[in-house]
Every structure is written in structure tokens, then in C-alpha cells.
Design an enzyme around this catalytic site. Structure first.
Site, PDB file in Angstrom:
ATOM      1  N   GLU A  77     -20.941 -19.108 -15.549  1.00 44.50           N
ATOM      2  CA  GLU A  77     -20.788 -18.860 -16.980  1.00 44.50           C
ATOM      3  C   GLU A  77     -20.572 -20.116 -17.821  1.00 44.50           C
ATOM      4  OE1 GLU A  77     -21.094 -16.290 -18.794  1.00 44.50           O
ATOM      5  OE2 GLU A  77     -20.720 -14.461 -17.658  1.00 44.50           O
ATOM      6  N   SER A 341      20.364  21.549  12.236  1.00 42.70           N
ATOM      7  CA  SER A 341      21.251  20.938  13.234  1.00 42.70           C
ATOM      8  C   SER A 341      21.290  19.421  13.186  1.00 42.70           C
ATOM      9  CB  SER A 341      20.813  21.373  14.642  1.00 42.70           C
ATOM     10  OG  SER A 341      20.940  22.764  14.805  1.00 42.70           O
TER      11      SER A 341
END
Length: 778
Positions: A77, A341
């Protein structure tokens, strides 16, 4: 110089100064956009995310831009990005010449800085005036930000096709990895897309995208950024497919972190979760959920934490495997559920730590009634007497209630709060003895934290002990209970002996099977199935059930939750097994009763544990008897035999009820020998017991279908197998029994007294009440 030229120069300088000040007062371009909430693992991989408020996939940016992507982007770019002031005069000149030659706008000469300005202004129409504005703002941005910061702004806001915005979202959606892990081919592909985002879609110019990517790779090779061979190999890599769905393997973690976060902060959460483990645990949970849903069980949660650090490594708050609303959105990790339990090991550890219980000490497993509470074992049977560690491993309810009664409900309630159980918000009396059987509620989070505390105590580690935590969530209150390392160690040893689902105990012979201390739980009504365990490396918790509380047949911990736990264990880090902390002491215990050895115990053995074991009760079950022969087939005493003819022996004697049920399970148990015929028994205590009805019981006697009153079955026991028992109801003789001591009776409504007498004259009584007569089936 004359006065007028000087004034003109001054006005010029002031004008330039004014322009400079005015330029500096121009606002620096900024972005005001919503971000996608993102949860990442400890390795930076995305675990869950959702679209931003504007329906875009826009992930909060990382610190900095990965080197490969930065070099590819600049090469494609803006090759003079690092040297120009935000505007590239050479590019502008070249663009003017090109545009004049072509007779149309071919190149806009936009730098990366100008592109950032344009993105911040929401891509306004491309006009000459707008281009001039962009140039001015680009110069201003270049003064206010470093080049690296400008590059990061571009990477965070550039479009990458469809509703994918920013490098992080694009890297995840196209390549399923964070930007820093991109290959050169992948980095080049993403560097091209902001310029032509439409090329990524299948059928819309894939050949053009490949051509541009390969051209960029060639340029990078020509610049010496990458080697020629690397560029050639990179060109062979395939292009990405259409955007993949963003991972959603930690949605409940994201909901939890979002709820706890400040709405003004960026919703990006770097957690302690291990990405691979989270993915594996999620797959395990979903696989088991697909099986469980066939029984109408729709919800499942799993939590895995590091034993030493407390960091949560995997968090599956719920699963979603069947269409429809089955509460999958509920985070069950933090939901209050009946504990079943799973609190029994904590009671066991507390009693061992207090010197109230030795691991091998026998505890009663017989019919028990305390006030109006009469606990039952899961199998509805009784084993008589068994070692405490075995009772824990087999999850026997009656021994646990007996232990809690001795330890104290109020005391245990207070201790559980210290273990980190945050949901015990009622007085201890409201729970009563059911506290240890599921009468209380807790969360998977708290239970995993408690078992992790147990494991951490056994490690006897000196390093800081932070509580269970997920980075980004509010810091939980650390547990305050100090657990003795040896008490924790012997508790874990007992839990290691629990049989695994589908196995008959033979798993201990396979070295490839990972050891774990674990416990299951099932709540009343089959509404909750639990499995919680701990190793030196991880603490694991599993909950299975329905979020709406619906119970289902066969929804029990060992069958529904335990298989999930062991599949998760295979995926978790292997930490071996706990070593003896080397603390505490060794005491001599009776080989038969497991209690501290007394003078009448012939066989003793060493028992490792905390120093408090020294104050444990001595053996109460071994007694000296005199036998008439060496085989001890009968007892005698000095009044019937010469002392020289008697043989002294130590005998293990259980109370009548315990002996009755023990003989059923253990043929090796030997009751006291009978007295020799010519010997009159001395006062050796009551040898019998009443099993039914229980003490102060309130019973219902039904009316049968034929209209006749039903019968109450009386049941007793005697240590002497040949004993005859004589039964009386309210002093009315009922009859006698021998061998099996059972008798049917119709007592009628009201208070009653059962009296039982044996052939020696010993007698016992039991009071009970028939409160009403019920019609059968009503």
C-alpha cells in the site's frame, strides 16, 4: 531594511505562526466504534466472540501489529510509509501524471495515514475537497501519533470483506489463528483485502486475489524481506475459504465476564483458559450430552481448575445439543443445586483433622433413627460395620449421618463456610443432619474450589494460594479454612479407592490409568448428578441434570456424571499422585476395629495421619474372654471350670445390630462363642437388639385391598445364633422366634411398647406409635 519591509516580514511570520497554531488545534482523527466482545485463551486464541452493536465482526485490537503483516501491508500500500509525513509528495506527483495521461482518476495517492483518516470519517464521498481534507488531517495525525500507532489503527479498522473489520477478526475468520501466527502467504492475502475486500468471496475474483497475493510475495522477495524459496512455497498455499464461523466454545465465560466488566472498557478478555483443553472438554460435554438427552436430561456443566494456582483452565457452563429451549443459556457452573453426597469427604477430613476419627476406624451402618430423621443408604441395605475410609469410598449415607451427629451440625456448617461454600445462607438448624446428604445447596464453582483446597493442602505447598479464579471476573473471596496436610492426604487416599464406572476395581492395576481422588453425588428425586475430583495438577467438577430442576430416572452421579469426569481427566494435564507430606505421626491401631490400639487388641498396625490421632478414642470392641478349649468353641469362667483349664483369648465383638448386618456381608465375622453347657454366663451385657420398629418411630399400618388391616413386621437380632427371643406387645405375650427373628403383629392405633426377652433373662424395650391407619395405596 526599511520599516515597511520589516512589518511585512513580521506579519508573514505571525501569519505562519497562526497557521501553525491553528493546524495544531485541528482535532486528531479518532474512532468511535463499537467492538465485538472477545474471549481468548491463555495462548491468545479466540474461544468465543459475538458481533458488535453495529453487526460487524470488529475485534478489539492487539498491542502492535505483527511483523509479517506490517511488512506485507507497507510493501503493497505505501512503500515510503516510514519516511513520509503522512502525505507522500512523490506518490501525489505520480498520481497526477497518471490521471492526466489516462483522462480519469486512476490513482488517489492515498497513504496508509490518509486511509486511516478516511476510515475515521466513515468513508465519505471521494471528492477533490475531501482529498485535500484527508491530506491535512493525515499531516496532523502523523504529528500526533507514531508510525507504529498509525499502522495499528489501520489494522484495527480496515475492511476485510463482508462484515469483517480489522486484522484480528479477519485472521480469526479466514485462518482460525491470531495475527501473530500468520504465514507469509496469509499475511500477504490479508494485506491485499482492505484495498479490494470483495475479492475474498468465492466466485468474486478469487483468481485476481491469488494473482495479487503472488505478486506481493514476489515483491517481498525482491526487497529481500523473505527468501526466494520461501516466496515460491508461499505461492503454493491455498486461499482461504469463505469466512468461518467465529468459535463459540466459551459462551458462558463471556457472559460472566461481560456482566462483571465496566461497560466503558474494551470488551476483550484474555483468560486463563487453555484453548486446546477448552475445546476438548467442550467436545466431551457435547458427546455425553447427546447420549443423556435420550433420557430427557438436557444440561451439563464442567469446570477444570489448576490445583496449585486456582486458575480456571476449562469452563463449560452448559451445552446445547438439541433444538428448543432447554435452559442452555443458564450458566450452571454458578447455579445453586442440591449437593447430594459430595460434602462427605469434607466431613471426613474435618473429623480426621480433629482426631475424632481414624481412617480405618469402623463406623456403624445399621438402621438409625435420630429424632424424626431416619437416613437410608442408596441401596436400601445395611453393611453392619465397616472402616470409615471404605464407608466414604462407597458413599454410605448412614455412616455419614452417624459421623455428622458426633461432629456437630453447627460446627460442620461453620467449617463448610470456611471451605468456601458461599450458598449456606440459612442457619445450621435448618439443614440438620441432612446437611451431609444433599440437604444443602452449592454451586459447581464452590465445590471444585473446595476439592481444590483439599488437594492443595495435601501438597503442603509454601507458595501463595490464590482462590479459584477466571482472569477478568471479580476476585472471589478465598477460603479461610486451614486444612491439615496429613488429614487432606488420608482423605484423598480414601477417595482414590472409589471404583470407576464400568470397572470392578481392577483399574488400579493399570499404570496407564491416571489416579484421581473423586466423589459422586445424587440429589433427592434424581435431579442432580455430580462427580468432583482432584489430582496434584487439576481439580475437575461435573454436574448433570435439567436446569429447570426436573428429575429423571437413572440420573445418578456414578452413571451420568462420572463418565464425563474421566473423559475430561484423560484430556487434562497429568499430575501423577499426591506424595505423603511427611508430616503428622504414626499411631498403632487395632487391626480389627481400626481404632487406637487398646490392651485387649492382639493384632495392631501402623496408621499415618495428623498428630491429633494421638487423642483418638481407644478400641472399644476387643475384649478378653475365657475359652474351654484352644479352638475357643465355647466360653467358660472360673466358677464352672478350673482356671488352669481355661484359655485366654482376645475377641472382636460388635454391638448386636452391627453384628447382625455384618454377618450377612462378611462370613469371616465370628460372633462370641456360646457358653459351655455347664457354665452360667456372668454379666456380659445385652447381646440383642430390636431392628424394627425404630426407636420412637411413628408408623402407618395400611388397610389392605381386601379391607383387612395390614401387619407390622417386628425384627430383632441376637449375637447368639441359637438364641430364642420371646416377644411382648404392651406386656401381652406374642410368641417366640429363633434363627430369623421376625414376627408380624397388628398393634392398632396409639402408643405401644415392644419388649423382647432372651433365654438368659436379658430384656430390651422399644417404644413406637401407630399414628393412623391408612388405606392401601392412599
Amino acid at each position: 531594511m526599511t520599516l515597511e519591509p520589516r512589518r511585512s516580514l513580521l506579519r508573514g511570520l505571525l501569519g505562519l505562526l497562526g497557521l501553525g497554531i491553528g493546524f495544531l488545534l485541528v482535532p486528531v482523527p479518532r474512532f468511535s466504534v463499537p467492538w465485538s466482545p472477545v474471549v481468548t485463551g491463555s495462548d491468545g486464541r479466540v474461544l468465543s466472540a459475538s458481533v458488535a452493536d453495529d453487526e460487524q465482526w470488529r475485534f478489539p485490537p492487539d498491542q502492535g501489529v505483527p511483523e509479517r503483516y506490517a511488512k506485507a501491508l507497507v510493501a503493497f500500500e505505501d512503500q515510503r510509509f516510514w519516511s513520509h509525513p503522512g502525505v507522500d509528495p512523490l506518490a501525489i506527483g505520480r498520481a497526477l501524471v497518471t490521471n492526466v495521461q489516462q483522462g480519469r482518476v486512476v490513482s488517489g495517492a492515498s497513504t496508509l495515514t490518509m486511509q486511516v483518516v478516511r476510515l475515521s470519517r466513515s468513508n465519505p464521498p471521494r471528492t477533490l475537497f475531501e482529498k485535500v481534507v484527508e491530506m491535512g488531517l493525515a499531516l496532523r495525525l502523523d504529528l500526533a501519533r507514531t508510525k507504529a500507532e498509525i499502522l495499528a489503527l489501520h489494522a484495527a479498522h480496515a475492511p476485510f470483506g463482508g462484515n469483517t473489520v480489522g486484522l484480528r477478526a479477519a485472521s480469526e475468520r479466514y485462518f482460525r489463528r491470531p495475527p501473530q501466527d500468520l504465514s507469509w502467504a496469509e499475511a500477504a492475502t490479508l494485506a491485499i483485502l482492505p484495498h479490494s475486500p470483495g475479492l475474498i468471496h468465492p466466485g468474486r475474483g478469487r483468481d485476481a486475489l491469488r494473482t495479487k497475493r503472488n505478486r506481493l510475495l514476489s515483491r517481498l522477495a525482491e526487497q529481500g524481506t523473505i527468501a526466494a524459496d520461501d516466496a515460491r512455497l508461499a505461492k503454493l498455499e491455498p486461499l482461504p475459504r469463505a469466512p468461518d464461523p467465529v468459535p463459540r466454545i466459551a459462551p458462558h465465560v463471556m457472559d460472566r465476564l461481560l456482566a462483571a466488566s465496566d461497560s466503558t472498557t474494551t470488551p476483550s478478555f484474555a483468560t486463563t483458559l487453555r484453548s486446546n483443553l477448552q475445546a476438548q472438554v467442550t467436545k466431551v460435554a457435547e458427546r455425553h450430552a447427546r447420549q443423556l438427552v435420550q433420557n430427557g436430561v438436557h444440561n451439563l456443566a464442567v469446570l477444570v481448575a489448576d490445583t496449585r494456582t486456582g486458575a480456571v483452565l476449562a469452563y463449560v457452563g452448559n451445552v446445547d445439543v438439541k433444538p428448543g429451549d432447554h435452559g442452555q443459556h443458564v450458566d450452571v457452573v454458578t447455579a445453586r443445586r442440591s449437593t447430594g453426597s459430595v460434602l462427605k469427604p469434607l466431613l471426613y477430613a474435618e473429623m480426621v483433622q480433629a482426631g475424632e476419627l481414624l481412617p480405618s476406624q469402623i463406623v456403624p451402618d445399621v438402621p438409625l433413627r435420630i429424632g424424626g430423621f431416619s437416613p437410608e443408604n442408596f441401596d436400601r441395605g445395611f453393611l453392619g460395620a465397616l472402616p470409615a475410609d471404605v464407608a466414604l469410598a462407597r458413599s454410605r449415607n448412614v455412616p455419614a449421618v452417624w459421623m455428622l451427629q458426633r461432629h456437630g451440625v453447627l460446627r460442620f456448617h461453620r467449617e463448610l463456610v470456611g471451605w468456601g461454600l458461599t450458598t449456606l445462607d440459612r442457619p445450621a438448624g435448618d439443614y440438620g443432619l441432612s446437611l451431609v446428604l444433599g440437604g444443602a445447596e452449592s454451586t459447581l464453582w464452590d465445590l471444585v474450589g473446595a476439592y481444590r483446597t483439599l488437594g492443595l493442602a495435601a501438597l503442603a505447598a509454601d507458595e501463595p494460594r490464590p482462590p479459584l479464579h477466571v482472569r477478568g471476573a471479580p476476585k472471589p473471596v478465598p477460603p479461610t479454612r486451614k486444612v491439615d496436610p496429613m488429614a487432606a492426604y488420608v482423605t484423598l487416599q480414601a477417595l482414590r479407592e472409589v471404583k470407576r464406572p464400568g470397572e470392578l476395581g481392577a483399574w488400579t492395576t493399570f499404570s496407564s490409568t491416571r489416579p484421581i481422588a473423586w466423589k459422586t453425588g445424587t440429589s433427592h428425586g434424581f435431579r442432580d448428578a455430580w462427580a468432583v475430583g482432584v489430582t496434584p495438577s487439576v481439580a475437575i467438577g461435573v454436574w448433570v441434570g435439567n436446569a429447570d430442576g426436573e428429575g429423571r430416572p437413572d440420573l445418578v452421579g456414578v452413571r451420568a456424571a462420572a463418565p464425563v469426569l474421566f473423559d475430561v481427566l484423560r484430556a487434562a494435564p497429568d499430575g501423577g499422585w499426591f506424595e505423603d507430606p511427611g508430616l503428622g505421626t504414626t499411631v498403632q491401631v487395632c487391626a480389627d476395629s481400626g481404632m487406637r490400639a487398646g490392651p485387649d487388641c492382639d493384632e495392631v498396625k501402623g496408621q499415618r495421619g495428623p498428630t491429633t490421632m494421638k487423642r483418638a478414642a481407644g478400641c472399644q470392641h476387643c475384649q478378653r474372654i475365657h475359652c474351654v478349649d484352644e479352638d475357643c468353641t465355647a466360653r467358660g469362667h472360673a466358677d464352672c471350670r478350673p482356671t488352669s483349664a481355661l484359655h485366654d483369648a482376645s475377641w472382636f465383638v460388635l454391638p448386636a445390630a452391627q453384628a447382625h448386618f455384618t454377618k450377612r456381608q462378611d462370613p469371616s465375622y465370628r460372633p462370641l462363642p456360646p457358653w459351655a453347657p455347664e457354665c452360667t454366663p456372668d454379666d456380659d451385657g445385652i447381646q440383642m437388639g430390636i431392628l424394627e420398629p425404630k426407636r420412637n418411630a411413628r408408623v402407618h399400618v395400611p388397610i389392605e385391598l381386601d379391607g383387612k388391616p395390614g401387619r407390622l413386621v417386628l425384627q430383632g437380632t441376637h449375637l447368639d445364633p441359637s438364641a430364642v427371643l420371646y416377644w411382648h406387645l404392651d406386656e401381652r405375650y406374642l410368641g417366640q422366634t429363633s434363627g430369623v427373628h421376625q414376627l408380624e403383629v397388628w398393634p392398632g392405633p396409639g402408643d405401644h411398647v415392644i419388649t423382647v426377652v432372651d433365654q438368659t433373662g436379658d430384656r430390651i424395650e422399644r417404644r413406637f406409635t401407630v399414628i393412623e391407619v391408612r388405606t392401601y395405596g392412599g
